[in-house]
Structure formats: structure tokens, C-alpha cells
Write an enzyme that holds these catalytic residues in place. Sequence first.
Site, short mmCIF file in Angstrom:
data_model
loop_
_atom_site.label_atom_id
_atom_site.label_comp_id
_atom_site.label_asym_id
_atom_site.label_seq_id
_atom_site.Cartn_x
_atom_site.Cartn_y
_atom_site.Cartn_z
N LYS A 112 -0.13 22.43 -62.67
CA LYS A 112 -0.39 22.47 -64.25
C LYS A 112 0.76 21.84 -64.59
CE LYS A 112 -2.07 27.43 -65.75
NZ LYS A 112 -2.41 28.10 -66.45
N LYS A 196 -12.08 25.58 -57.87
CA LYS A 196 -11.84 26.37 -58.49
C LYS A 196 -12.91 26.37 -60.49
CE LYS A 196 -7.88 27.88 -61.15
NZ LYS A 196 -7.19 28.59 -61.06
N LYS A 199 -11.38 26.64 -66.70
CA LYS A 199 -11.29 26.31 -68.18
C LYS A 199 -10.36 25.52 -68.21
CE LYS A 199 -9.16 30.06 -69.36
NZ LYS A 199 -9.25 31.82 -69.52
P1 TYM Z 1 -6.64 33.44 -66.24
O1 TYM Z 1 -6.94 33.73 -67.67
O2 TYM Z 1 -6.73 32.09 -65.79
O3 TYM Z 1 -8.06 34.24 -66.05
C1 TYM Z 1 -8.14 35.38 -65.86
C2 TYM Z 1 -8.67 36.17 -64.98
O4 TYM Z 1 -10.55 35.70 -63.89
C3 TYM Z 1 -10.33 35.05 -62.61
N1 TYM Z 1 -10.51 33.82 -61.96
C4 TYM Z 1 -11.37 33.73 -61.10
N2 TYM Z 1 -11.82 34.85 -60.54
C5 TYM Z 1 -12.67 33.42 -59.23
N3 TYM Z 1 -12.95 32.74 -59.83
C6 TYM Z 1 -12.51 31.86 -60.51
N4 TYM Z 1 -13.15 30.67 -60.57
C7 TYM Z 1 -12.15 32.13 -61.73
N5 TYM Z 1 -11.15 31.58 -62.07
C8 TYM Z 1 -10.67 32.81 -62.89
C9 TYM Z 1 -8.13 34.70 -62.44
O5 TYM Z 1 -8.36 35.25 -61.40
C10 TYM Z 1 -7.30 35.92 -63.24
O6 TYM Z 1 -7.48 37.83 -62.58
N6 TYM Z 1 -1.46 34.52 -65.50
C11 TYM Z 1 -2.90 34.95 -65.81
C12 TYM Z 1 -3.45 35.62 -66.19
C13 TYM Z 1 -2.43 36.89 -66.97
C14 TYM Z 1 -2.12 37.99 -65.94
C15 TYM Z 1 -1.14 38.57 -65.93
C16 TYM Z 1 -3.11 39.00 -64.99
C17 TYM Z 1 -1.14 37.19 -67.56
N7 TYM Z 1 -0.40 38.34 -67.26
C18 TYM Z 1 -1.24 39.81 -65.64
C19 TYM Z 1 -2.54 39.78 -64.35
C20 TYM Z 1 -1.94 40.54 -64.62
C21 TYM Z 1 -4.53 33.93 -66.14
O7 TYM Z 1 -4.01 32.70 -66.43
O8 TYM Z 1 -5.24 34.80 -65.61
#
Ligand code: TYM
Length: 333
Positions: A112, A196, A199
Amino acid sequence: RPRVLSGIQPTAESFHLGNYLGAIRQWVALQDDHDAFYFVPDLHAITVEHDPKTLAARTRNSVAQLLALGLDPDRCTIFVQSHVSEHTQLEWVLGCITGFGEASRMTQFKDKSARQGSDERVTVGLFTYPILQASDILLYQPERVPVGEDQRQHVELTRDLAQRFNSRFGKALTVPQPYILSGAAKIQDLQDPTAKMSKSASSPSGIVELLDDPKVSAKKIRSAVTDTEREIRFDPEAKPGVSNLLTIYSALTDRKISELEAEYAGKGYGDLKKDLADVVADFVDPLQERVRTYLDDPAELDRVLARGAARAREVAGATLAAVHEKIGFLPPT
Ligand code: TYM
């Protein structure tokens, strides 16, 4: 009941298929036999440049999508991160036991920050993002954290910090396990099936947004990158594009990939893509209707979030008090 916790950022107008298949689908399943906490990390959403005019709307929209996808406020706790101030409070303590080098090794930070262009645009918040995530998790003492593959390293850091805290100051934190399903844990970009679906990283044509018009999604699926063979076969190494389409198809229909391979033997990529577009449309049509219903009733949404925040504060407050005590802070009188 064992506890689980997870979160999804409100950084776009819509969640995408990767979010649903990699994470949210598991969240829905887990709420039945777990004490489940799910939240929208709006603090994380401001670690990169954001528009204050849209953040609140996106946060609401995220909650509406979670409800429409099947999270039930009577069976799980749904809340917004900024409503529970303990998250930033524990983050401070954890930041003080995290090494600078350790934080510098986080691959999502490296990716990032590289995308920000210049160092001046990389915020300290982006750097400490994984520590805030560790705090999100540890406050609730979950046994498991259901996430997609891309979050594995953040959960590993969380485990390290919990173990370090417990061994230095005495046990106050549960060491959680990542809960990552094989198969749909990594949905790939339609235009670049070696990366992957994301967004932030991809061009819009590689992402299937849950709130897109199904006609738009059909077009994206039709133009998904495949390969020059003709055979419909699951082989992520040699045929990442076709394999990704099969993974999505299989996950959305609960049918085995081998079954799909047999069904499409002798058929062309065009057939597979057309049918997958129909499968996606069947999924998103009723979903979008439900999202609209939730968004049309903001008072009800607020009630859900108020209830969720109250329960979250109870659990988070108890953990923070235990941590403060272990670390040697003078209790407030
Ligand atoms: P975020 O918002 O990017 O994504 C949310 C969830 O979606 C999953 N994900 C995917 N799974 C499979 N294939 C993909 N292409 C794909 N893109 C996204 C992510 O693995 C995630 O589970 N840092 C985290 C948010 C967060 C969080 C937390 C998660 C903040 N605090 C505490 C768990 C526990 C994030 O940016 O996810």
C-alpha cells in the site's frame, strides 16, 4: 460458545465477490454456534486519503450489506469501530511492544505504501494499521478470526503480540487462530487472475461488485482473461483465469468443482462465462433488494449499531481494564 471476530473496511461503494466468498460467507455460517463479533473498521479507512463526505454513507452502506448478506443482529454483535474507543486505547499499548522492524515487514504496508507514490503521502496511520488490527482482535478475546488469505500475516502479528504481552506482563489476552478456508480464501482479479480481487489494487473491470448492475457484472465476466486452450479444467497454475471462474461458480452454487468440470466437458469458455453471469445475477438481485430495504430505514440501522456498540464496549472494556492493570497503570478512582 467459542468466540469469533472479524471486520471489513468501508472503503468502497460495494463489497466484492472476494469479500463475500473469502470472508463474509463464513461469518454468516459461524454466527449460529459462535459468539460472533463483526465490525466495520472505519478507523482503518482513514489510513489512506479519504473523502469525509462519503465515509459515513459508506459505513452505513457496509452495515446494510452485512445485514443483507445474512448477519443477524439477534445472533451476532455488529458494530462500527469508531464507536468503541477501546480500540485506539489498546492499540497504544500494543504499539509499545511492537518492533519498528516487525511493523516494517508487513507486506500489505509495503504494497500500500508503494502505491502512495511518495513517502510524504504514506501516513504513520498506514504504518500502524496492523497494530490497530491486532487491537481490534485481542480486545474481544476470540478463539478464531475468519478472514481471507491476504489477512494471514496480520493475524500472525496479532498472535505474536498477544503471546509477547502475556509472557511479559501476565496472561490477559487470548491467542487467536486465523480461520481461513481453502478454496475461496483467495478470489482473483478477472483481468489479472494472478492477483487477488481487491478494491484498492485492480482496475474496476476485474472486480465483481455485489451492488453492480448484474448486466455490468455479466460484461466483466464475459471479458474475463482466460487462456488459449479450450478445455474447462481446474488448474490454478496453468489456467488461473478459468480456475478462478470455476472457484467462484462452485462457491456460489455449493457444487463441487469436479462436478462443474464434468458438466462443461466439451463446452466452451463462452458457455461457462454466460452461466456464471446468470449465477451471479441470481445471487445479487435479491441481495440488492434487501440492501435497499435496510438503507431505507436508517433508524433501524442505528438501533442495530447502538446495541452492537453497547455489547462490544462491555467486552472490550473488560479486556482493556485487565491490560491496564497488568501493565502497571494506576487505576482511575
Ligand atoms: P478488507 O476490508 O480488505 O477485506 C475484508 C475481508 O475480505 C477478504 N478478502 C478476500 N477474500 C478472498 N479473496 C479476495 N480477493 C479477497 N479480498 C478481500 C479479506 O481477507 C477480509 O477477510 N485489514 C482488514 C480489515 C480488518 C480486520 C480487523 C479483519 C480490520 N481489523 C480485525 C479481521 C480482524 C481488511 O482490510 O479487510
